[in-house]
Motif scaffolding. Structure first.
Motif, PDB file in Angstrom:
ATOM      1  N   HIS A  81       0.849  -1.189   0.000  1.00 46.43           N
ATOM      2  CA  HIS A  81       0.000   0.000   0.000  1.00 46.43           C
ATOM      3  C   HIS A  81       0.888   1.244   0.000  1.00 46.43           C
ATOM      4  O   HIS A  81       2.014   1.224   0.508  1.00 46.43           O
ATOM      5  CB  HIS A  81      -0.894  -0.002   1.247  1.00 46.43           C
ATOM      6  CG  HIS A  81      -1.996   0.997   1.217  1.00 46.43           C
ATOM      7  ND1 HIS A  81      -1.841   2.291   1.658  1.00 46.43           N
ATOM      8  CD2 HIS A  81      -3.279   0.885   0.774  1.00 46.43           C
ATOM      9  CE1 HIS A  81      -2.983   2.943   1.518  1.00 46.43           C
ATOM     10  NE2 HIS A  81      -3.882   2.117   0.988  1.00 46.43           N
ATOM     11  N   PRO A  82       0.410   2.367  -0.623  1.00 50.30           N
ATOM     12  CA  PRO A  82       1.223   3.600  -0.579  1.00 50.30           C
ATOM     13  C   PRO A  82       1.638   4.000   0.829  1.00 50.30           C
ATOM     14  O   PRO A  82       2.737   4.526   1.025  1.00 50.30           O
ATOM     15  CB  PRO A  82       0.291   4.646  -1.208  1.00 50.30           C
ATOM     16  CG  PRO A  82      -0.614   3.853  -2.093  1.00 50.30           C
ATOM     17  CD  PRO A  82      -0.817   2.542  -1.419  1.00 50.30           C
ATOM     18  N   ARG A  83       0.780   3.744   1.795  1.00 49.81           N
ATOM     19  CA  ARG A  83       1.141   3.931   3.203  1.00 49.81           C
ATOM     20  C   ARG A  83       1.092   2.564   3.864  1.00 49.81           C
ATOM     21  O   ARG A  83       0.029   2.125   4.318  1.00 49.81           O
ATOM     22  CB  ARG A  83       0.171   4.911   3.884  1.00 49.81           C
ATOM     23  CG  ARG A  83       0.345   6.359   3.436  1.00 49.81           C
ATOM     24  CD  ARG A  83      -0.456   7.320   4.327  1.00 49.81           C
ATOM     25  NE  ARG A  83      -1.884   7.146   4.122  1.00 49.81           N
ATOM     26  CZ  ARG A  83      -2.573   7.757   3.157  1.00 49.81           C
ATOM     27  NH1 ARG A  83      -1.964   8.569   2.310  1.00 49.81           N
ATOM     28  NH2 ARG A  83      -3.865   7.566   3.031  1.00 49.81           N
ATOM     29  N   PRO A  84       2.232   1.881   3.921  1.00 45.74           N
ATOM     30  CA  PRO A  84       2.235   0.490   4.383  1.00 45.74           C
ATOM     31  C   PRO A  84       1.693   0.339   5.797  1.00 45.74           C
ATOM     32  O   PRO A  84       1.730   1.278   6.615  1.00 45.74           O
ATOM     33  CB  PRO A  84       3.720   0.102   4.319  1.00 45.74           C
ATOM     34  CG  PRO A  84       4.336   1.077   3.376  1.00 45.74           C
ATOM     35  CD  PRO A  84       3.568   2.353   3.542  1.00 45.74           C
ATOM     36  N   ALA A  85       1.200  -0.849   6.082  1.00 46.53           N
ATOM     37  CA  ALA A  85       0.726  -1.162   7.422  1.00 46.53           C
ATOM     38  C   ALA A  85       1.896  -1.106   8.410  1.00 46.53           C
ATOM     39  O   ALA A  85       3.051  -1.294   8.028  1.00 46.53           O
ATOM     40  CB  ALA A  85       0.088  -2.552   7.435  1.00 46.53           C
ATOM     41  N   PRO A  86       1.617  -0.853   9.685  1.00 45.88           N
ATOM     42  CA  PRO A  86       2.694  -0.813  10.684  1.00 45.88           C
ATOM     43  C   PRO A  86       3.462  -2.127  10.749  1.00 45.88           C
ATOM     44  O   PRO A  86       2.917  -3.206  10.505  1.00 45.88           O
ATOM     45  CB  PRO A  86       1.946  -0.535  11.997  1.00 45.88           C
ATOM     46  CG  PRO A  86       0.637   0.038  11.582  1.00 45.88           C
ATOM     47  CD  PRO A  86       0.300  -0.562  10.272  1.00 45.88           C
ATOM     48  N   GLY A  87       4.742  -2.035  11.121  1.00 43.34           N
ATOM     49  CA  GLY A  87       5.577  -3.222  11.192  1.00 43.34           C
ATOM     50  C   GLY A  87       5.049  -4.277  12.141  1.00 43.34           C
ATOM     51  O   GLY A  87       5.115  -5.474  11.847  1.00 43.34           O
ATOM     52  N   VAL A  88       4.491  -3.867  13.284  1.00 42.67           N
ATOM     53  CA  VAL A  88       3.987  -4.839  14.249  1.00 42.67           C
ATOM     54  C   VAL A  88       2.822  -5.626  13.659  1.00 42.67           C
ATOM     55  O   VAL A  88       2.660  -6.826  13.929  1.00 42.67           O
ATOM     56  CB  VAL A  88       3.578  -4.137  15.562  1.00 42.67           C
ATOM     57  CG1 VAL A  88       2.400  -3.192  15.340  1.00 42.67           C
ATOM     58  CG2 VAL A  88       3.237  -5.163  16.640  1.00 42.67           C
ATOM     59  N   LEU A  89       2.018  -4.986  12.800  1.00 44.83           N
ATOM     60  CA  LEU A  89       0.897  -5.678  12.160  1.00 44.83           C
ATOM     61  C   LEU A  89       1.391  -6.666  11.109  1.00 44.83           C
ATOM     62  O   LEU A  89       0.896  -7.801  11.020  1.00 44.83           O
ATOM     63  CB  LEU A  89      -0.041  -4.655  11.530  1.00 44.83           C
ATOM     64  CG  LEU A  89      -1.262  -5.205  10.790  1.00 44.83           C
ATOM     65  CD1 LEU A  89      -2.078  -6.114  11.687  1.00 44.83           C
ATOM     66  CD2 LEU A  89      -2.125  -4.061  10.263  1.00 44.83           C
ATOM     67  N   LEU A  90       2.366  -6.249  10.326  1.00 39.80           N
ATOM     68  CA  LEU A  90       2.941  -7.178   9.346  1.00 39.80           C
ATOM     69  C   LEU A  90       3.600  -8.362  10.054  1.00 39.80           C
ATOM     70  O   LEU A  90       3.509  -9.501   9.580  1.00 39.80           O
ATOM     71  CB  LEU A  90       3.957  -6.441   8.476  1.00 39.80           C
ATOM     72  CG  LEU A  90       3.395  -5.310   7.601  1.00 39.80           C
ATOM     73  CD1 LEU A  90       4.522  -4.614   6.850  1.00 39.80           C
ATOM     74  CD2 LEU A  90       2.361  -5.857   6.612  1.00 39.80           C
ATOM     75  N   ALA A  91       4.246  -8.103  11.176  1.00 36.39           N
ATOM     76  CA  ALA A  91       4.856  -9.187  11.943  1.00 36.39           C
ATOM     77  C   ALA A  91       3.791 -10.171  12.444  1.00 36.39           C
ATOM     78  O   ALA A  91       4.021 -11.387  12.476  1.00 36.39           O
ATOM     79  CB  ALA A  91       5.653  -8.623  13.111  1.00 36.39           C
ATOM     80  N   ALA A  92       2.619  -9.656  12.830  1.00 33.31           N
ATOM     81  CA  ALA A  92       1.540 -10.539  13.276  1.00 33.31           C
ATOM     82  C   ALA A  92       1.087 -11.458  12.138  1.00 33.31           C
ATOM     83  O   ALA A  92       0.827 -12.654  12.353  1.00 33.31           O
ATOM     84  CB  ALA A  92       0.359  -9.705  13.773  1.00 33.31           C
ATOM     85  N   HIS A  93       1.020 -10.934  10.915  1.00 32.42           N
ATOM     86  CA  HIS A  93       0.689 -11.772   9.756  1.00 32.42           C
ATOM     87  C   HIS A  93       1.721 -12.888   9.589  1.00 32.42           C
ATOM     88  O   HIS A  93       1.368 -14.045   9.326  1.00 32.42           O
ATOM     89  CB  HIS A  93       0.646 -10.917   8.482  1.00 32.42           C
ATOM     90  CG  HIS A  93      -0.587 -10.081   8.329  1.00 32.42           C
ATOM     91  ND1 HIS A  93      -0.814  -8.947   9.071  1.00 32.42           N
ATOM     92  CD2 HIS A  93      -1.665 -10.216   7.499  1.00 32.42           C
ATOM     93  CE1 HIS A  93      -1.972  -8.403   8.711  1.00 32.42           C
ATOM     94  NE2 HIS A  93      -2.508  -9.153   7.761  1.00 32.42           N
ATOM     95  N   VAL A  94       2.991 -12.538   9.734  1.00 29.90           N
ATOM     96  CA  VAL A  94       4.060 -13.517   9.549  1.00 29.90           C
ATOM     97  C   VAL A  94       3.985 -14.607  10.617  1.00 29.90           C
ATOM     98  O   VAL A  94       4.153 -15.803  10.315  1.00 29.90           O
ATOM     99  CB  VAL A  94       5.432 -12.816   9.578  1.00 29.90           C
ATOM    100  CG1 VAL A  94       6.560 -13.830   9.637  1.00 29.90           C
ATOM    101  CG2 VAL A  94       5.597 -11.913   8.357  1.00 29.90           C
ATOM    102  N   VAL A  95       3.729 -14.238  11.850  1.00 32.73           N
ATOM    103  CA  VAL A  95       3.634 -15.227  12.934  1.00 32.73           C
ATOM    104  C   VAL A  95       2.498 -16.203  12.664  1.00 32.73           C
ATOM    105  O   VAL A  95       2.652 -17.431  12.820  1.00 32.73           O
ATOM    106  CB  VAL A  95       3.453 -14.526  14.286  1.00 32.73           C
ATOM    107  CG1 VAL A  95       3.122 -15.544  15.376  1.00 32.73           C
ATOM    108  CG2 VAL A  95       4.703 -13.747  14.669  1.00 32.73           C
ATOM    109  N   VAL A  96       1.342 -15.687  12.259  1.00 32.29           N
ATOM    110  CA  VAL A  96       0.210 -16.568  11.961  1.00 32.29           C
ATOM    111  C   VAL A  96       0.543 -17.497  10.798  1.00 32.29           C
ATOM    112  O   VAL A  96       0.222 -18.694  10.831  1.00 32.29           O
ATOM    113  CB  VAL A  96      -1.052 -15.731  11.645  1.00 32.29           C
ATOM    114  CG1 VAL A  96      -2.189 -16.626  11.169  1.00 32.29           C
ATOM    115  CG2 VAL A  96      -1.479 -14.946  12.876  1.00 32.29           C
TER     116      VAL A  96
END
Length: 619
Positions: A81-96
């Motif tokens: 996204h032009p304004r990427p999601a916060p890093g902690v949220l992307l990390a949550a996707h990776v953990v799942v």
């Protein structure tokens, strides 16, 4: 209406845009939790009895695929996204994603998978009980570092053994690997998006399955940590290389011209992180400690580390130019003095394949295409997956070079593991290990295909393409990683049969099986003589079994189990029903007596020779 007040019609698009951003943000935050709950629910409903010749994929439910699709769409919309999601949220996707990929078998199957993991529990148990190793019993005890660490950890935690650790070890290790890969990618990538993409694609691409409870899983982390330290903190800066003329090479110039690359394809290589002398000395000491620990705990990983560090030094991307020599001395010294019980009788196994690249490739690829139709399909998927990752990584490297952002360190590290093919076949697994050792650097190069994307249209194209590649990787992952699950799962009835053996077989007894696919040796490894025959299974199997048991006629036990039958049929290509026919021959031979049975396993002992002779006369 005053001049400073916006017209309602003009304010409406801004409000709609704000509402849209808020809704998108809410969807991003909800997606990991929803995907996790849906995925876990689907896995709990899956039935291990439905695992077929293609492995775990035949037991997965449609809801599980929906959970992965939701997670993938949310991640790629957030990262590109032009304004990427916060890093902690992307990390949550990776953990799942890691939990769903590497925890699937643990949730579906009643017992931890993989016979080798159970064996390593037995090794650690012996060290914990006796404080010693048995270097003459098994080659792995000549590299006892992992088993010693596991013994210390389980006893410190008050655990009777390491068996409870087996199920979730792959999830924990892959999260650790992912964190290291992200740090590596972040250090060499022009923007955070590339690092997130590399991390995301690394997880499904890491299908090799060497992350179970064993030395190779821990040593892979050692490998990643050591090389990341060198890439991040011990590379010469571009300015220093230019000043010393390190990048001036006629051969590289000719190669650049042949590939039609720009005049300075390495113009924007990343700068090393700044270090004081004390910090640099501390990090180099840590590198040496990590390498020594790896040398004492695994046969192959230290060789791959030396090859990778040598590649960095030859490419002039490591300021510690003599480090490969020092690491080589440590490795040779350890093998020369501390593994004598192994190599003194196995020189051919250690050095017989040196230089035989063709034979190594054949044993790792051609000869593995065997077994039943399902297993052959799994092997072909694995080979295709491997080639696809390498080709996409080459395309990503090309894109970086064309943009003048090439990185010779990444190219050197991606190519260095191929040297293993000239050194060791490693029991036919050399190609698998080459793929695993090159993968972290390959995915960093691969991610450059999709980021950076500067314009709105290119971002949409990049998101769709990256999502398609991720979906293909994830689908192939479940076949490539879990394709052998029909025999790599551990069946409860097989374990019950082994438990009966341990309760009734006297110390010193000989335990015989047709194949090695038996969940024994998770304890009491020194108490019994274990004899998996490993035969070319056929008409001579029954006489070979009897001959082996006659060597210990008073204390030999034959274990026949469903796990062995499936292994022989799927992996070795024996005809369906072969195991049941063998057991029928055992019963009708009049030479064996059944002492234990459950629906999936049976145990037999030999009848006394006098009894057999009498029965033969009566017949």
């Amino acid at each position: 209406m005053s001049a400073g007040t916006a017209h309602p019609a003009a304010a409406r698009p801004r409000r709609l845009a704000a509402w849209g951003e808020a809704a998108l943000s809410a969807a991003w935050w909800a997606a990991p939790a929803v995907a996790l709950l849906l995925g876990l629910h689907a896995l709990r409903l899956s039935d291990a009895a439905e695992i077929g010749s293609l492995g775990l994929v035949t037991a997965l439910r449609p809801e599980f695929c929906g959970a992965l699709a939701l997670l993938t769409i949310s991640f790629f919309s957030g990262v590109l996204h032009p304004r990427p999601a916060p890093g902690v949220l992307l990390a949550a996707h990776v953990v799942v994603l890691a939990v769903l990929l590497f925890g699937a078998a643990t949730i579906i199957e009643p017992l931890p998978r993989f016979i080798s993991g159970w064996l390593h529990v037995g090794f650690a148990d012996y060290v914990a009980r006796t404080g010693e190793t048995l270097p003459h019993l098994d080659a792995r005890f000549n590299w006892p570092g992992f088993f010693t660490l596991a013994a210390m950890a389980t006893r410190a935690a008050g655990m009777p053994d390491a068996l409870p650790l087996l199920g979730w070890t792959p999830v924990v290790l892959n999260l650790l690997y992912g964190a290291i890969v992200f740090r590596l990618a972040r250090a060499v990538s022009p923007e955070p998006r590339t690092a997130w993409l590399a991390l995301w694609l690394f997880l499904p691409a890491n299908w090799v399955g060497q992350d179970y409870f064993g030395p190779q899983g821990l040593n892979y982390a050692f490998y990643l940590i050591l090389l990341t330290v060198l890439v991040v903190w011990f590379r010469p800066s571009p300015a220093d290389r230019t000043r010393r003329g390190l990048d001036v090479s006629p051969r590289l110039a000719r190669l650049r011209d042949a590939l039609r690359l720009p005049a300075a394809p390495l113009l924007h290589e990343p700068e090393p992180a700044r270090l004081g002398r004390g910090s640099a000395a501390g990090l180099m000491a840590a590198v040496l400690v990590i390498f020594t620990a790896s040398t004492a705990s695994h046969q192959l990983t230290p060789v791959a580390i030396v090859a990778a560090v040598a590649a960095l030094a030859l490419a002039r991307r490591c300021t510690a130019r003599s480090l490969p020599v020092l690491l080589g001395v440590i490795l040779v010294a350890y093998i020369s003095y501390l593994t004598v019980p192994y190599w003194s009788g196995h020189l051919e196994a250690m050095f017989g394949s040196v230089g035989n690249v063709t034979g190594t490739i054949s044993s790792g690829a051609v000869q593995r295409v065997r077994g039943d139709d399902g297993h052959r399909a799994v092997v072909l998927v694995r080979l295709g997956f491997t080639v696809a990752v390498w080709l996409l990584a080459a395309a990503g490297a090309w894109r970086r070079l064309r943009a003048g952002r090439g990185d010779l360190a990444m190219l050197a590290l991606a190519g260095a593991p191929f040297a293993v093919l000239a050194l060791q076949s490693y029991g036919g697994e050399a190609i698998l290990r080459v793929y695993a050792f090159s993968l972290p650097f390959m995915v960093v190069l691969l991610a450059a295909l999709f980021a950076p994307a500067r314009h709105a249209r290119s971002r949409v194209v990049a998101a769709v393409a990256a999502g398609a590649v991720s979906a293909a990787f994830t689908a192939a992952f479940f076949v490539a990683r879990y394709g052998n699950e029909s025999f790599e799962q551990v069946r409860p009835n097989d374990v019950l049969a082994v438990d009966w053996l341990y309760a009734h077989a006297p110390p010193g007894a000989t335990l015989v099986a047709v194949t090695s696919n038996v969940p024994w040796r998770s304890r009491h490894i020194e108490r019994y003589a274990y004899r998996p025959l490993g035969l070319d299974l056929g008409p001579s199997t029954l006489p070979a079994i009897e001959q082996e048991m006659r060597r210990d006629a008073e204390g030999a036990y034959l274990v026949l189990s469903r796990g062995q039958y499936v292994f022989a049929e799927s992996y070795l290509g024996m005809p369906a029903g072969w195991g049941e026919q063998l057991e029928l021959q055992v019963r009708r031979s009049g030479r064996f007596r059944l002492v234990y049975a459950n629906p999936d396993a049976s145990i037999y002992v030999l009848l006394p020779a006098s009894k057999v002779e009498t029965d033969d006369k009566d017949r």
